[in-house]
Scaffold this motif. Structure first.
Motif, PDB file in Angstrom:
ATOM      1  N   PHE A  72       0.925  -1.256   0.032  1.00 58.70           N
ATOM      2  CA  PHE A  72       0.082   0.031  -0.138  1.00 58.70           C
ATOM      3  C   PHE A  72       0.825   1.100  -0.172  1.00 58.70           C
ATOM      4  N   LYS A  73       1.218   1.742  -1.214  1.00 60.77           N
ATOM      5  CA  LYS A  73       2.172   2.863  -1.265  1.00 60.77           C
ATOM      6  C   LYS A  73       1.481   4.003  -0.632  1.00 60.77           C
ATOM      7  N   VAL A  74       2.200   4.367   0.493  1.00 53.76           N
ATOM      8  CA  VAL A  74       1.149   5.685   1.434  1.00 53.76           C
ATOM      9  C   VAL A  74       2.273   6.739   1.821  1.00 53.76           C
ATOM     10  N   ASN A  75       2.091   7.735   1.750  1.00 49.88           N
ATOM     11  CA  ASN A  75       3.039   8.903   2.537  1.00 49.88           C
ATOM     12  C   ASN A  75       2.204   9.916   2.914  1.00 49.88           C
ATOM     13  N   PHE A  76       2.887  10.806   3.799  1.00 50.05           N
ATOM     14  CA  PHE A  76       2.028  11.924   4.301  1.00 50.05           C
ATOM     15  C   PHE A  76       1.737  12.829   3.377  1.00 50.05           C
ATOM     16  N   PRO A  77       0.500  13.638   3.578  1.00 49.61           N
ATOM     17  CA  PRO A  77       0.606  14.853   2.766  1.00 49.61           C
ATOM     18  C   PRO A  77       1.291  15.687   2.708  1.00 49.61           C
ATOM     19  N   VAL A  78       1.932  16.581   1.680  1.00 50.75           N
ATOM     20  CA  VAL A  78       2.679  17.437   1.547  1.00 50.75           C
ATOM     21  C   VAL A  78       2.407  18.827   2.371  1.00 50.75           C
ATOM     22  N   ASP A  79       0.857  19.202   2.349  1.00 46.70           N
ATOM     23  CA  ASP A  79       0.518  20.395   2.920  1.00 46.70           C
ATOM     24  C   ASP A  79       0.664  20.088   4.543  1.00 46.70           C
ATOM     25  N   LEU A  91       9.478  20.728  14.610  1.00 46.39           N
ATOM     26  CA  LEU A  91      10.179  19.542  14.904  1.00 46.39           C
ATOM     27  C   LEU A  91       9.365  18.231  14.639  1.00 46.39           C
ATOM     28  N   ASP A  92       8.052  18.370  14.649  1.00 46.71           N
ATOM     29  CA  ASP A  92       7.328  17.206  14.099  1.00 46.71           C
ATOM     30  C   ASP A  92       7.343  17.074  12.631  1.00 46.71           C
ATOM     31  N   ALA A  93       7.511  17.976  11.938  1.00 39.50           N
ATOM     32  CA  ALA A  93       7.433  18.014  10.522  1.00 39.50           C
ATOM     33  C   ALA A  93       8.882  17.495  10.252  1.00 39.50           C
ATOM     34  N   TYR A  94       9.927  18.034  10.882  1.00 43.02           N
ATOM     35  CA  TYR A  94      11.147  17.457  10.643  1.00 43.02           C
ATOM     36  C   TYR A  94      11.285  15.879  10.879  1.00 43.02           C
ATOM     37  N   ARG A  95      10.749  15.435  11.838  1.00 39.62           N
ATOM     38  CA  ARG A  95      10.785  13.950  12.147  1.00 39.62           C
ATOM     39  C   ARG A  95       9.962  13.107  11.170  1.00 39.62           C
ATOM     40  N   CYS A 106       6.557  14.014  -3.101  1.00 38.43           N
ATOM     41  CA  CYS A 106       7.069  14.956  -3.954  1.00 38.43           C
ATOM     42  C   CYS A 106       6.990  16.138  -3.417  1.00 38.43           C
ATOM     43  N   MET A 107       8.157  16.579  -2.636  1.00 36.35           N
ATOM     44  CA  MET A 107       8.340  18.195  -2.070  1.00 36.35           C
ATOM     45  C   MET A 107       8.992  18.884  -2.872  1.00 36.35           C
ATOM     46  N   ASP A 108       8.870  20.261  -2.991  1.00 40.10           N
ATOM     47  CA  ASP A 108       9.586  21.011  -3.854  1.00 40.10           C
ATOM     48  C   ASP A 108      10.237  22.105  -3.076  1.00 40.10           C
ATOM     49  N   VAL A 109      10.934  23.156  -3.754  1.00 42.53           N
ATOM     50  CA  VAL A 109      11.798  24.110  -2.790  1.00 42.53           C
ATOM     51  C   VAL A 109      10.913  24.751  -1.700  1.00 42.53           C
ATOM     52  N   VAL A 110       9.727  25.067  -2.247  1.00 41.21           N
ATOM     53  CA  VAL A 110       8.741  25.637  -1.054  1.00 41.21           C
ATOM     54  C   VAL A 110       8.434  25.111   0.130  1.00 41.21           C
ATOM     55  N   SER A 113      11.757  25.105   2.199  1.00 43.87           N
ATOM     56  CA  SER A 113      11.568  26.486   2.498  1.00 43.87           C
ATOM     57  C   SER A 113      10.785  26.667   3.913  1.00 43.87           C
ATOM     58  N   VAL A 114       9.672  26.389   3.534  1.00 43.20           N
ATOM     59  CA  VAL A 114       8.822  26.541   5.009  1.00 43.20           C
ATOM     60  C   VAL A 114       9.184  25.757   5.949  1.00 43.20           C
ATOM     61  N   LEU A 115       9.684  24.604   5.912  1.00 46.27           N
ATOM     62  CA  LEU A 115      10.126  23.798   7.199  1.00 46.27           C
ATOM     63  C   LEU A 115      11.423  24.407   7.607  1.00 46.27           C
ATOM     64  N   VAL A 116      12.368  24.717   6.762  1.00 43.91           N
ATOM     65  CA  VAL A 116      13.560  25.266   7.282  1.00 43.91           C
ATOM     66  C   VAL A 116      13.282  26.519   7.968  1.00 43.91           C
ATOM     67  N   ASP A 117      12.388  27.693   7.641  1.00 39.51           N
ATOM     68  CA  ASP A 117      11.996  28.716   8.146  1.00 39.51           C
ATOM     69  C   ASP A 117      11.456  28.290   9.693  1.00 39.51           C
ATOM     70  N   GLY A 118      10.509  27.432   9.648  1.00 35.92           N
ATOM     71  CA  GLY A 118       9.880  27.067  10.840  1.00 35.92           C
ATOM     72  C   GLY A 118      11.014  26.429  11.939  1.00 35.92           C
ATOM     73  N   LEU A 119      11.849  25.664  11.524  1.00 37.12           N
ATOM     74  CA  LEU A 119      12.855  25.132  12.326  1.00 37.12           C
ATOM     75  C   LEU A 119      13.950  26.204  13.104  1.00 37.12           C
ATOM     76  N   CYS A 120      14.104  27.330  11.990  1.00 41.28           N
ATOM     77  CA  CYS A 120      15.144  28.225  12.589  1.00 41.28           C
ATOM     78  C   CYS A 120      14.248  29.049  13.415  1.00 41.28           C
ATOM     79  N   LYS A 121      13.099  29.359  13.246  1.00 36.94           N
ATOM     80  CA  LYS A 121      12.472  30.513  14.124  1.00 36.94           C
ATOM     81  C   LYS A 121      12.486  29.825  15.509  1.00 36.94           C
ATOM     82  N   GLU A 122      12.202  28.381  15.422  1.00 35.60           N
ATOM     83  CA  GLU A 122      12.138  27.759  16.901  1.00 35.60           C
ATOM     84  C   GLU A 122      13.260  27.350  17.554  1.00 35.60           C
TER      85      GLU A 122
END
Length: 430
Positions: A72-79, A91-95, A106-110, A113-122
């Motif tokens: 069952f090919k399953v992954n989490f939603p990108v949003d 941190l949960d998104a990072y994990r 399939c994740m793109d640069v945006v 970038s959203v994840l990197v920004d969130g990690l840096c702010k925290e």
């Protein structure tokens, strides 16, 4: 019939998920899976979604792995990346990303970038850099926007060596620094007292034909003024015109502060007049530095004129309205006007200093060497003790203002100022 029933059940689960009705979703999921199993890959994705919403990232990762092992090919939603970051859970998104590894969507640069920004702010700088490396490994080309988040995070933690190592590596990754990149680094250097290094970086920026913004000029001007080089600050101020930029209230206030540190109130006053003639005025702190310095020189009449100018400035009036709102009073402005009319400039200054300390606790409220409190103002600061504040809190504005007016009419300006100071101080302790 069973197929139609399972489809109806599935649609009900979707509805619960869209409404975030997790109280009904959990038992419904259990019943559905017991009866029909995971008949659709989308149901597995929905269950992963649910586990993530319940903060059970480990469970989501185990489910992804188990479902994939059973074809069952399953992954989490990108949003989910943006949603978790917006909820303060980068941190949960990072994990989720690092745990899923090859099973990520399939994740793109945006998305990265959203994840990197969130990690840096925290404050998770190391993990933000891990994500950058992982994104490059996945073939994603990161932009300067992504790296700017990392620079901001490093500078906020005073990791300047690491920030400049990263800056030097940008060319290797074919990334061109932006004005935001330079501005972040220049601001950090100035904040740490490396004004000459900041100026050198500014010059490199100009050579590379990257146009500086007002924030960069403000950082350098403020830095030079804080460290006693007003002459160089003025050169930068006049150079702003060559870059089609105009000074802001902060810019004007920084130069006034620089002159005040030197004790050169004549130059500070003339600069204020010249800038006003060109349509530029200081902010609250700039007015405060000017009034404070003039009063320290015994130039009380000029101080009174500046306070009157101050009470005509829209930004200052908005700040005083905030004081009124927090204190639930009618008008601090009216009381300041009354003190000016009575010639009680030192008492008005005491109140302005208190307002400055209330709204700008980390700014240069008490660092100006040009201002030295008089014996009477120091005495006023000791008149009302914190133990007396609860009774003042119980007084409404009419009672307070009536008492102030009465004290002023009797000539007891120290008492009136002490009462106003106690009310203002009391508002900060609520």
């Amino acid at each position: 019939m069973a197929k139609r029933a399972s489809w109806c059940y599935y649609r009900i689960l979707q509805g619960f998920m869209l409404e975030f009705n997790h109280g009904k979703l959990q038992p419904a999921f259990a019943t559905f899976i017991k009866r029909y199993g995971l008949i659709k890959p989308t149901l597995g994705k929905m269950l992963v979604h649910y586990l993530c919403m319940e903060n059970n990232v480990d469970g989501a990762l185990r489910l992804i792995n188990e479902l994939n092992n059973n074809n069952f090919k399953v992954n989490f939603p990108v949003d989910f990346i943006g949603m978790l970051s917006a909820q303060g859970r980068p941190l949960d998104a990072y994990r989720l990303v690092m745990g899923a590894q090859n099973d990520i969507p399939c994740m793109d640069v945006v998305d990265y970038s959203v994840l990197v920004d969130g990690l840096c702010k925290e404050g998770y700088i190391d993990k933000a850099i891990d994500i950058c490396n992982f994104a490059r490994k996945m073939g994603v080309i990161l932009t300067v926007v992504t790296y700017n988040s990392v620079f901001n995070g490093l500078c906020r933690q005073n990791c300047l060596v690491e920030a400049f190592r990263l800056f030097d590596s940008l060319e290797m990754n074919n990334v061109i620094p932006s004005d935001v990149t330079y501005g972040t680094l220049i601001d950090a250097l100035v904040r740490e007292g490396f004004v000459l290094d900041a100026r050198q970086l500014f010059e490199k920026m100009i050579i590379k034909n990257i146009k500086p913004n007002t924030h960069i000029f403000n950082s350098l001007i403020d830095g030079y003024c804080k460290f006693g080089n007003v002459k160089e600050a003025l050169r930068l101020l006049y150079d702003m015109e060559n870059h089609s930029l105009k000074p802001e209230k902060f810019t004007v206030s920084a130069v006034i502060y620089g002159f005040s540190l030197e004790g050169n109130m004549e130059a500070a006053l003339q600069f204020f007049i010249d800038m006003q003639g060109n349509g530029f005025s200081p902010d609250f702190l700039g007015f405060l530095y000017l009034v404070r310095g003039l009063c320290a020189k015994g130039r009380m009449e000029e101080g009174r004129s500046i306070i009157r100018e101050m009470l005509q400035d829209e930004s200052v009036l908005r700040l005083l309205e905030r004081v009124d709102g927090e204190m639930e009073t009618e008008s601090i402005e009216r009381f300041l006007v009354h003190l000016c009319e009575q010639g009680s400039i030192q008492d008005a200054l005491t109140i302005l200093n208190e307002i400055g300390s209330m709204f700008f606790p980390c700014k240069r409220i008490s660092s100006s060497s040009a201002y030295k409190p008089t014996a009477s103002s120091e005495e006023n600061m000791r008149v009302i003790s914190p133990d007396a504040l609860p009774s003042i809190h119980q007084m409404d504005f009419d009672a307070v203002y009536s008492k102030m007016t009465s004290l002023c009419s009797l000539g007891d300006l120290q008492g009136a100022t002490a009462l106003a100071k106690a009310v203002i101080s009391g508002s900060t302790k609520k």
